[in-house]
Structures are given as C-alpha cells and as structure tokens.
Design a protein around this motif. Structure first.
Motif, PDB file in Angstrom:
ATOM      1  N   ARG A 194       0.823  -1.209   0.000  1.00 44.57           N
ATOM      2  CA  ARG A 194       0.000   0.000   0.000  1.00 44.57           C
ATOM      3  C   ARG A 194       0.859   1.261   0.000  1.00 44.57           C
ATOM      4  N   ARG A 195       2.168   1.112   0.089  1.00 49.69           N
ATOM      5  CA  ARG A 195       3.073   2.244   0.235  1.00 49.69           C
ATOM      6  C   ARG A 195       4.134   2.224  -0.854  1.00 49.69           C
ATOM      7  N   ARG A 196       4.678   3.382  -1.183  1.00 46.88           N
ATOM      8  CA  ARG A 196       5.875   3.446  -2.000  1.00 46.88           C
ATOM      9  C   ARG A 196       7.062   3.083  -1.113  1.00 46.88           C
ATOM     10  N   PRO A 197       7.881   2.101  -1.503  1.00 46.11           N
ATOM     11  CA  PRO A 197       8.946   1.649  -0.592  1.00 46.11           C
ATOM     12  C   PRO A 197       9.940   2.735  -0.225  1.00 46.11           C
ATOM     13  N   LEU A 251       0.623  -9.044  -4.323  1.00 48.78           N
ATOM     14  CA  LEU A 251       1.008  -8.338  -3.104  1.00 48.78           C
ATOM     15  C   LEU A 251       2.282  -8.927  -2.510  1.00 48.78           C
ATOM     16  N   ALA A 252       2.405 -10.262  -2.531  1.00 49.87           N
ATOM     17  CA  ALA A 252       3.616 -10.902  -1.999  1.00 49.87           C
ATOM     18  C   ALA A 252       4.842 -10.514  -2.802  1.00 49.87           C
ATOM     19  N   ALA A 253       4.706 -10.456  -4.134  1.00 54.83           N
ATOM     20  CA  ALA A 253       5.841 -10.046  -4.968  1.00 54.83           C
ATOM     21  C   ALA A 253       6.212  -8.595  -4.705  1.00 54.83           C
ATOM     22  N   MET A 254       5.207  -7.723  -4.518  1.00 57.96           N
ATOM     23  CA  MET A 254       5.482  -6.318  -4.202  1.00 57.96           C
ATOM     24  C   MET A 254       6.167  -6.191  -2.850  1.00 57.96           C
ATOM     25  N   LEU A 255       5.753  -7.013  -1.876  1.00 54.64           N
ATOM     26  CA  LEU A 255       6.394  -6.984  -0.559  1.00 54.64           C
ATOM     27  C   LEU A 255       7.863  -7.373  -0.660  1.00 54.64           C
TER      28      LEU A 255
END
Length: 265
Positions: A78-81, A125-129
């Motif tokens: 949900r955030r820009r890293p 979502l897991a890949a983005m995490l």
C-alpha cells in the motif's frame, strides 16, 4: 523475554495525543514495547475513526524514552517503498533508535487496495512486498540504488539519511507462517510477528511451533508471540510476548497497562 502491547490507532482515546499518553503509561509500568496496527479502516468498519499510525508513532516517540515502537504490521504494497524507508529513518532518529518495522502483504480485502484501484491479488502483493523489502534495505545503506523489478524501478536514487540503528532498523515479518513463502521471508529478515492459520480461522501458536522456527535459523532473530504461557514460549525460544488491546474505553487500556507485563516472579 520482552513484553509488548499492540493497539489499533482507532476509536476513542486512540488519536495521536491519546496514544502518546498510552505509550507513556506503558513505559512507566514496565512494558518493553508498544506496536500499532497499520490500516486506514478498522476491519472494514468505517464507523470507527482511524488515525494514521505513523503520525501516532511520532507522537509516541516524543512521549517516551526507552520502549520500542513500531508497526505490526505495515502493508508494504500500500506504500511506496522509498517513502516508507524515509519515514522509518525519520522515526528512528526521533525515537533515538527504538523503531521496529513490521511488514506484510496486508489484507487483500482492504478497501484502500481494491477500493482505490490498487492490486489485491495475494500473489501480486507478496511479490510487491519482497521487492519493497530489498529496496528499503538498500536505501537504508545511504548508497545510490539501482533496482529493476517487476513492480518497482530505481535508477541510482539515494537516501542520504541513514537509520540510527545498525546494520538497519529491525524488520519483522507478518503473515501466516504456515505459508511457505511467509516462512522463507521470516528466515531472511530480522524477526517474526506472524500468526498461524487464516484470519477467519486463527490457530494458537505453540511453543513447539516456536522451537521449529528457531531450529531453521542458526543465528539470532526475534520471534514475537501472543497468548499462552509466556514462560513456556520463552523456554522455546520466543523473544517477545505481546497482548492486543482492542478498541474500547480508554480506562480499559489504562487498567491493562498499569497491571504491567506478565513477567515471572
């Protein structure tokens, strides 16, 4: 074993000023950490006012001096890293090096994912995490970062402000630790604040679960649990025991905090 409480920044007495007061009580009464859940809507119920947990953590940092502070957990997708990395550094400086960053994929049903056009497929979502974790860790070094992933691209960008803590702010991983990818993530980073089972069918983590997780990693890392016998969990290798305090009257939270943590006598 260390002892913590977890709040949602939601409901009566849980705005930034109220949570700063609760954190101060927790510190005065012998708790070792206060963690905040990270969402904008509480369990899909928009009738309860929710407050940005990062603003609340900043208020809590200025009201305390020794307890650990952090999120369990922030939904990284949900955030820009890079924004999350910078905010965590600022909070680490404000608190004097007391931040723990809990990260997970978040709730795929979060209205501020699916309801605003963001990805909500758990695999995405897991890949983005995983990409966010690598980017945040790299940015915390203070060196230029080149990164080309499926979801994020960084071309030599740099955050020169570094965390107070070395080698980095501790990163704890949340999620269902029965899922193999979650377990691999836990073993890669600095700790576990994971649960067991699904959110609709939760299971109690046991000391045997802690022993099994501990046996998979030869070097030290944190394992945070809740419920059960703290002494049994400590013997099994857990390093933190936490209690969740649900939304409710402020006096209920005060009573729990003032009773102090369940340390063995």
């Amino acid at each position: 074993m260390r002892f913590s409480v977890t709040f949602g920044a939601v409901g009566s007495g849980r705005d930034p000023r109220g949570l700063a007061g609760l954190a101060r009580i927790a510190e005065d009464c012998g708790w070792d950490g206060v963690f905040l859940e990270d969402y904008l809507v509480y369990q899909g119920d928009a009738s309860l006012p929710a407050y940005d947990p990062w603003i609340c953590l900043a208020a809590m940092a200025t009201a305390t001096s020794t307890i650990k502070l952090g999120t369990t957990v922030t939904p990284a997708p949900r955030r820009r890293p890079w924004k999350l990395a910078a905010e965590a550094v600022a909070l680490d400086h404000l608190s004097g090096g007391r931040v723990i960053l809990g990260l997970g994929i978040g709730d795929p049903g979060d209205p501020f994912l699916s309801g605003v056009g963001e990805p909500s497929d758990p695999r995405v979502l897991a890949a983005m995490l995983d990409e966010s974790l690598e980017i945040i860790d790299a940015l915390w070094t203070g060196e230029p970062v080149d990164y080309h992933g499926s979801h994020y691209t960084l071309d030599g960008v740099q955050l020169t402000a570094r965390p107070v803590q070395r080698p980095r702010i501790p990163v704890w991983i949340g999620g269902n630790f029965l899922v193999p990818s979650v377990r691999r993530r836990i073993l890669r980073w600095d700790g576990s604040c994971a649960y067991k089972g699904s959110t609709t069918a939760p299971q109690q983590i046991t000391p045997a679960d802690v022993q099994a997780l501990r046996s998979e990693r030869p070097h030290p890392f944190d394992i945070k649990v809740s419920g059960g016998d703290p002494a049994a969990f400590a013997e099994a290798g857990a390093t933190w025991w936490g209690r969740w305090i649900p939304p409710g009257p402020p006096e209920d939270a005060h009573r729990i905090l003032r009773a102090g943590p369940p340390r063995p006598h």
